[in-house]
Write an enzyme that holds these catalytic residues in place. Structure first.
Site, short mmCIF file in Angstrom:
data_model
loop_
_atom_site.label_atom_id
_atom_site.label_comp_id
_atom_site.label_asym_id
_atom_site.label_seq_id
_atom_site.Cartn_x
_atom_site.Cartn_y
_atom_site.Cartn_z
N ASN A 1 0.94 -1.22 0.01
CA ASN A 1 -0.06 0.00 -0.23
C ASN A 1 0.79 1.30 -0.06
O ASN A 1 0.58 2.37 -0.41
CB ASN A 1 -0.87 0.09 1.20
CG ASN A 1 -1.51 1.38 1.62
OD1 ASN A 1 -2.33 1.69 0.74
ND2 ASN A 1 -1.01 2.19 2.44
N TYR B 1 3.35 10.10 -11.27
CA TYR B 1 2.50 9.13 -10.26
C TYR B 1 1.76 8.05 -11.06
O TYR B 1 1.73 7.01 -10.81
CB TYR B 1 1.57 10.12 -9.66
CG TYR B 1 0.66 9.42 -8.74
CD1 TYR B 1 0.91 8.79 -7.71
CD2 TYR B 1 -0.59 9.52 -9.51
CE1 TYR B 1 0.09 8.25 -7.00
CE2 TYR B 1 -1.73 8.50 -8.69
CZ TYR B 1 -1.47 7.92 -7.52
OH TYR B 1 -2.47 7.10 -7.04
N ALA C 1 2.03 6.91 -14.01
CA ALA C 1 2.89 5.69 -14.66
C ALA C 1 3.46 4.88 -13.64
O ALA C 1 3.26 3.53 -13.70
CB ALA C 1 4.29 6.33 -15.34
N THR C 2 3.68 5.28 -12.33
CA THR C 2 3.92 4.31 -11.27
C THR C 2 2.71 3.41 -11.06
O THR C 2 2.84 2.21 -10.83
CB THR C 2 4.40 4.78 -9.89
OG1 THR C 2 3.19 5.32 -9.25
CG2 THR C 2 5.20 6.06 -10.12
N LYS C 3 1.34 3.60 -11.11
CA LYS C 3 0.52 3.15 -10.98
C LYS C 3 0.15 2.02 -11.99
O LYS C 3 -0.32 1.04 -11.98
CB LYS C 3 -0.99 3.89 -10.63
CG LYS C 3 -0.87 4.72 -9.17
CD LYS C 3 -0.27 3.59 -8.13
CE LYS C 3 -0.28 4.28 -6.71
NZ LYS C 3 -0.37 3.28 -5.69
#
Length: 243
Positions: free
Chosen positions: A91, A155, A157-159
């Site tokens: 998380n 951000y 792109a990380t998800k």
């Protein structure tokens, strides 16, 4: 106690916000929970108190998950404490705007190291223990990975990476370990958002309301116990993806 009675869980970023809700939901379902935190020591202590009040064992571990050594130490600490690991919730994460033309290499690396790289190295370290218990990994993605908004490319792109990582790990760790992800929609608004922005986010869902942190916790309990579900990205978004 219910379906997760006696299971050992590790929740990264578990002291506050969605991580806290997930930890509390797992504990309410009977799991013993270790929460990881980075800088929120006092908040972590309160969360531990609230977890123990649910009748389970609970403790915490500090670490900077942008550092691989800390990712590995956090997992090792959980294993040393519980003697097993049944549920891993990746998380921990950070977010923020990164408009094109203003994004620095340092900010890019901070987002990717904390949000994506850590999830891989924590899972890699925990893989053998999770295989031994036929355990579950739950990653936290974002509906923005499927429906991006402006000025948050790094951000998001990380998800997007979390989505692909979930699919890939489900293949790599099966058949022993189930790997799924939750993609929250407008559930907890950023601290700096005003009520007008929150209202607009609510109106962009089919249910015309914001979700609750508890909705994410309930989804985590479901995925932790759904024995024939793996490789799934579960939107918890009030139907926002369909608007």
């Amino acid at each position: 106690m219910t379906k997760l009675n006696g299971k050992a869980a590790l929740v990264t970023g578990g002291a506050r916000r969605l991580g806290r809700a997930i930890a509390l939901a797992l504990a309410a379902a009977g799991a013993n929970v270790m929460i990881h935190y980075h800088q929120s020591a006092a908040i972590a202590e309160q969360t531990i108190h609230d977890l123990r009040a649910l009748g389970v064992q609970a403790t915490s571990v500090q670490g900077d998950l942008a550092q691989t050594a800390d990712c590995e130490r956090v997992v090792d600490t959980a294993l040393a404490h519980w003697g097993q690991l049944d549920i891993l919730v990746n998380n921990s994460g950070i977010w923020g705007p990164t408009p094109i033309g203003t994004t620095t290499e340092e900010r890019w690396d901070e987002l990717f190291n904390t949000n994506l790289r850590s999830a891989f190295f924590i899972t890699q370290r925990a893989a053998a223990a999770l295989r031994a218990t036929y355990g579950a990994v739950i990653n936290i993605a974002d509906i923005g990975a499927f429906r991006p908004w402006a000025n948050h490319a790094s951000y998001l792109a990380t998800k997007g990476g979390i989505v692909t990582l979930t699919y890939a790990l489900a293949k790599d760790l099966g058949p022993e370990v189930r790997v799924n992800a939750i993609a929250p929609g407008p559930v907890l608004m950023p601290d700096d958002w005003d009520s007008e922005r929150g209202h607009a986010a609510a109106q962009a869902t089919l249910l015309k309301r914001l979700g609750r942190a508890e909705d994410i916790g309930e989804a985590a309990v479901f995925l932790a116990s759904a024995s024939y579900i793996t490789g799934v990205i579960l939107p918890v978004d009030g139907g926002a993806l369909l608007t």
